[in-house]
Design a protein around this motif. Structure first.
Motif, PDB file in Angstrom:
ATOM      1  N   VAL A 131       0.857  -1.188   0.000  1.00  0.00           N
ATOM      2  CA  VAL A 131       0.000   0.000   0.000  1.00  0.00           C
ATOM      3  C   VAL A 131       0.891   1.235   0.000  1.00  0.00           C
ATOM      4  CG1 VAL A 131      -1.847  -1.195   1.243  1.00  0.00           C
ATOM      5  CG2 VAL A 131      -0.146   0.114   2.523  1.00  0.00           C
ATOM      6  N   GLY A 132       0.309   2.381  -0.309  1.00  0.00           N
ATOM      7  CA  GLY A 132       1.065   3.625  -0.322  1.00  0.00           C
ATOM      8  C   GLY A 132       0.612   4.570   0.775  1.00  0.00           C
ATOM      9  N   GLN A 133       1.170   5.771   0.769  1.00  0.00           N
ATOM     10  CA  GLN A 133       0.825   6.764   1.783  1.00  0.00           C
ATOM     11  C   GLN A 133      -0.646   7.146   1.700  1.00  0.00           C
ATOM     12  OE1 GLN A 133       3.057   7.882   4.168  1.00  0.00           O
ATOM     13  NE2 GLN A 133       1.236   8.780   5.118  1.00  0.00           N
ATOM     14  N   LYS A 134      -1.207   7.147   0.491  1.00  0.00           N
ATOM     15  CA  LYS A 134      -2.623   7.497   0.311  1.00  0.00           C
ATOM     16  C   LYS A 134      -3.515   6.510   1.059  1.00  0.00           C
ATOM     17  CE  LYS A 134      -6.089   8.254  -3.329  1.00  0.00           C
ATOM     18  NZ  LYS A 134      -6.988   7.128  -2.956  1.00  0.00           N
ATOM     19  N   GLU A 135      -3.246   5.205   0.884  1.00  0.00           N
ATOM     20  CA  GLU A 135      -4.031   4.195   1.588  1.00  0.00           C
ATOM     21  C   GLU A 135      -3.793   4.263   3.097  1.00  0.00           C
ATOM     22  OE1 GLU A 135      -3.365   2.809  -2.584  1.00  0.00           O
ATOM     23  OE2 GLU A 135      -2.116   3.671  -0.993  1.00  0.00           O
ATOM     24  N   PHE A 136      -2.566   4.564   3.488  1.00  0.00           N
ATOM     25  CA  PHE A 136      -2.252   4.722   4.916  1.00  0.00           C
ATOM     26  C   PHE A 136      -3.093   5.833   5.528  1.00  0.00           C
ATOM     27  CE2 PHE A 136      -0.003   6.527   8.477  1.00  0.00           C
ATOM     28  CZ  PHE A 136       0.543   5.444   9.154  1.00  0.00           C
ATOM     29  N   ASP A 137      -3.131   6.980   4.865  1.00  0.00           N
ATOM     30  CA  ASP A 137      -3.893   8.125   5.378  1.00  0.00           C
ATOM     31  C   ASP A 137      -5.393   7.818   5.436  1.00  0.00           C
ATOM     32  OD1 ASP A 137      -1.523   9.524   5.587  1.00  0.00           O
ATOM     33  OD2 ASP A 137      -1.743  10.524   3.653  1.00  0.00           O
ATOM     34  N   GLU A 138      -5.901   7.093   4.440  1.00  0.00           N
ATOM     35  CA  GLU A 138      -7.326   6.743   4.442  1.00  0.00           C
ATOM     36  C   GLU A 138      -7.670   5.816   5.602  1.00  0.00           C
ATOM     37  OE1 GLU A 138      -7.902   5.040   0.609  1.00  0.00           O
ATOM     38  OE2 GLU A 138      -8.061   6.975  -0.425  1.00  0.00           O
ATOM     39  N   LEU A 139      -6.802   4.834   5.855  1.00  0.00           N
ATOM     40  CA  LEU A 139      -7.036   3.907   6.964  1.00  0.00           C
ATOM     41  C   LEU A 139      -6.951   4.627   8.303  1.00  0.00           C
ATOM     42  CD1 LEU A 139      -7.550   1.047   7.908  1.00  0.00           C
ATOM     43  CD2 LEU A 139      -5.105   0.581   7.726  1.00  0.00           C
ATOM     44  N   LEU A 140      -6.017   5.560   8.430  1.00  0.00           N
ATOM     45  CA  LEU A 140      -5.884   6.310   9.683  1.00  0.00           C
ATOM     46  C   LEU A 140      -7.102   7.197   9.909  1.00  0.00           C
ATOM     47  CD1 LEU A 140      -4.140   7.033  12.102  1.00  0.00           C
ATOM     48  CD2 LEU A 140      -3.002   8.760  10.707  1.00  0.00           C
ATOM     49  N   ALA A 141      -7.632   7.760   8.833  1.00  0.00           N
ATOM     50  CA  ALA A 141      -8.839   8.589   8.960  1.00  0.00           C
ATOM     51  C   ALA A 141     -10.025   7.749   9.412  1.00  0.00           C
ATOM     52  CB  ALA A 141      -9.123   9.273   7.627  1.00  0.00           C
ATOM     53  N   GLU A 142     -10.133   6.493   8.931  1.00  0.00           N
ATOM     54  CA  GLU A 142     -11.208   5.605   9.353  1.00  0.00           C
ATOM     55  C   GLU A 142     -11.120   5.303  10.842  1.00  0.00           C
ATOM     56  OE1 GLU A 142     -11.059   2.136   6.960  1.00  0.00           O
ATOM     57  OE2 GLU A 142     -11.457   3.201   5.071  1.00  0.00           O
ATOM     58  N   GLN A 143      -9.889   5.322  11.399  1.00  0.00           N
ATOM     59  CA  GLN A 143      -9.692   5.072  12.830  1.00  0.00           C
ATOM     60  C   GLN A 143      -9.852   6.336  13.663  1.00  0.00           C
ATOM     61  OE1 GLN A 143      -6.218   1.650  12.098  1.00  0.00           O
ATOM     62  NE2 GLN A 143      -5.884   3.285  13.552  1.00  0.00           N
ATOM     63  N   GLY A 144     -10.148   7.456  13.034  1.00  0.00           N
ATOM     64  CA  GLY A 144     -10.291   8.706  13.775  1.00  0.00           C
ATOM     65  C   GLY A 144      -8.966   9.362  14.086  1.00  0.00           C
ATOM     66  N   GLY A 145      -7.898   8.967  13.390  1.00  0.00           N
ATOM     67  CA  GLY A 145      -6.590   9.581  13.602  1.00  0.00           C
ATOM     68  C   GLY A 145      -5.876   9.113  14.851  1.00  0.00           C
ATOM     69  N   VAL A 146      -6.325   8.003  15.449  1.00  0.00           N
ATOM     70  CA  VAL A 146      -5.722   7.508  16.691  1.00  0.00           C
ATOM     71  C   VAL A 146      -5.322   6.047  16.517  1.00  0.00           C
ATOM     72  CG1 VAL A 146      -7.020   9.107  18.133  1.00  0.00           C
ATOM     73  CG2 VAL A 146      -7.964   6.836  17.643  1.00  0.00           C
ATOM     74  N   CYS A 147      -4.504   5.553  17.451  1.00  0.00           N
ATOM     75  CA  CYS A 147      -4.099   4.150  17.458  1.00  0.00           C
ATOM     76  C   CYS A 147      -5.326   3.256  17.607  1.00  0.00           C
ATOM     77  CB  CYS A 147      -3.114   3.902  18.608  1.00  0.00           C
ATOM     78  SG  CYS A 147      -2.682   2.157  18.863  1.00  0.00           S
ATOM     79  N   ALA A 148      -5.379   2.176  16.843  1.00  0.00           N
ATOM     80  CA  ALA A 148      -6.542   1.293  16.860  1.00  0.00           C
ATOM     81  C   ALA A 148      -6.694   0.548  18.177  1.00  0.00           C
ATOM     82  CB  ALA A 148      -6.445   0.290  15.710  1.00  0.00           C
ATOM     83  N   ILE A 149      -5.665   0.540  19.040  1.00  0.00           N
ATOM     84  CA  ILE A 149      -5.742  -0.173  20.314  1.00  0.00           C
ATOM     85  C   ILE A 149      -5.846   0.781  21.497  1.00  0.00           C
ATOM     86  CG2 ILE A 149      -4.515  -1.733  21.886  1.00  0.00           C
ATOM     87  CD1 ILE A 149      -3.389  -3.173  19.478  1.00  0.00           C
ATOM     88  N   CYS A 150      -4.849   1.644  21.677  1.00  0.00           N
ATOM     89  CA  CYS A 150      -4.828   2.511  22.864  1.00  0.00           C
ATOM     90  C   CYS A 150      -5.415   3.892  22.596  1.00  0.00           C
ATOM     91  CB  CYS A 150      -3.396   2.641  23.387  1.00  0.00           C
ATOM     92  SG  CYS A 150      -2.301   3.613  22.313  1.00  0.00           S
ATOM     93  N   GLU A 151      -5.725   4.197  21.330  1.00  0.00           N
ATOM     94  CA  GLU A 151      -6.323   5.478  20.924  1.00  0.00           C
ATOM     95  C   GLU A 151      -5.400   6.660  21.156  1.00  0.00           C
ATOM     96  OE1 GLU A 151     -10.156   5.812  22.749  1.00  0.00           O
ATOM     97  OE2 GLU A 151     -11.043   4.266  21.453  1.00  0.00           O
ATOM     98  N   ARG A 152      -4.104   6.411  21.172  1.00  0.00           N
ATOM     99  CA  ARG A 152      -3.139   7.512  21.229  1.00  0.00           C
ATOM    100  C   ARG A 152      -3.109   8.200  19.866  1.00  0.00           C
ATOM    101  NH1 ARG A 152       2.568   6.066  23.697  1.00  0.00           N
ATOM    102  NH2 ARG A 152       1.134   5.700  25.443  1.00  0.00           N
ATOM    103  N   PRO A 153      -3.070   9.534  19.825  1.00  0.00           N
ATOM    104  CA  PRO A 153      -3.147  10.229  18.536  1.00  0.00           C
ATOM    105  C   PRO A 153      -1.887  10.069  17.689  1.00  0.00           C
ATOM    106  CG  PRO A 153      -2.786  11.796  20.315  1.00  0.00           C
ATOM    107  CD  PRO A 153      -3.050  10.469  20.970  1.00  0.00           C
TER     108      PRO A 153
END
Length: 226
Positions: A131-153
């Protein structure tokens, strides 16, 4: 059939190209050959190398204009003579060192990534995760910009299934490392949770809005200080 001059312990060797009997120091080292020496002497090997380079359209090999002392090496890119320790190690070469010093070697390594992918970050994501940076940014946006486990930004680590290669989410450094230490095993993680619940003080709800601290069910208190 081995030539007598190729046998270990001999102080001289015949070059099959120029037919001269030369000291072993006039031959490059070659661990793959019997006797540990190259087939041709240094001058003949260099001449053959130059002919091969010209046939392949490769520019002539550059050499230092000044003599290079013992324990030193000349870098063709920055054209500086530096200690051998300033050159990356490599087992494939007889000298045991790369042709270019560490800064120049790193720049050469980054050049294809910059030219083909626009940067090392994109190259790393594409090569390792597909994947590229574009897909990375889209996935991070789906998580609300936080870690999927501890929710650290602002997490920066792409997590993936090491067995299938499937990308799972974006994690912070600690959570990503934690999953790796537990080898992505739900069973190990469940046992760790059970262990913590049995050895850690817990806050238990005993009445609406009222909590009580409960002691661990196993383990032992620390020894009193002397």
């Amino acid at each position: 059939m081995r030539h007598m001059s190729d046998l270990p312990g001999r102080s001289d060797k015949i070059c099959p190209d120029c037919k001269r009997l030369l000291p072993r120091t006039e031959f490059h080292s070659d661990r793959r050959r019997t006797g540990g020496l190259a087939f041709y002497c240094k001058s003949c090997a260099n001449a053959r190398s130059e002919v091969s380079r010209r046939k392949r359209g490769v520019s002539p090999q550059r050499r230092s204009a000044t003599p290079v002392g013992q324990g030193l090496k000349w870098c063709p890119d920055c054209e500086q003579i530096k200690p051998l320790a300033d050159f990356p190690t490599i087992r494939a070469k007889a000298s045991g060192r790369h042709s270019y010093c560490k800064p120049c070697h790193n720049d050469r390594s980054k050049e294809p990534a910059q030219r083909l992918y626009g940067g090392t970050r994109e190259y790393h994501l594409r090569r390792r995760y597909g994947v590229g940076q574009k897909e990375f940014d889209e996935l991070l946006a789906e998580q609300g910009g936080v870690c999927a486990i501890c929710e650290r930004p602002d997490p920066e680590h792409l997590d993936h299934d090491h067995r299938t290669g499937w990308v799972r989410g974006i994690l912070c450094f600690n959570c990503n490392g934690g999953l790796g230490q537990f080898r992505d095993s739900p069973m190990r993680l469940a046992r760790a949770i059970t262990y913590l619940r049995g050895t850690t003080w817990q806050r238990a709800l005993i009445h609406p809005g009222v909590y009580q601290m409960c002691s661990p069910t196993r383990g032992r208190p620390p020894s009193p200080r002397s």
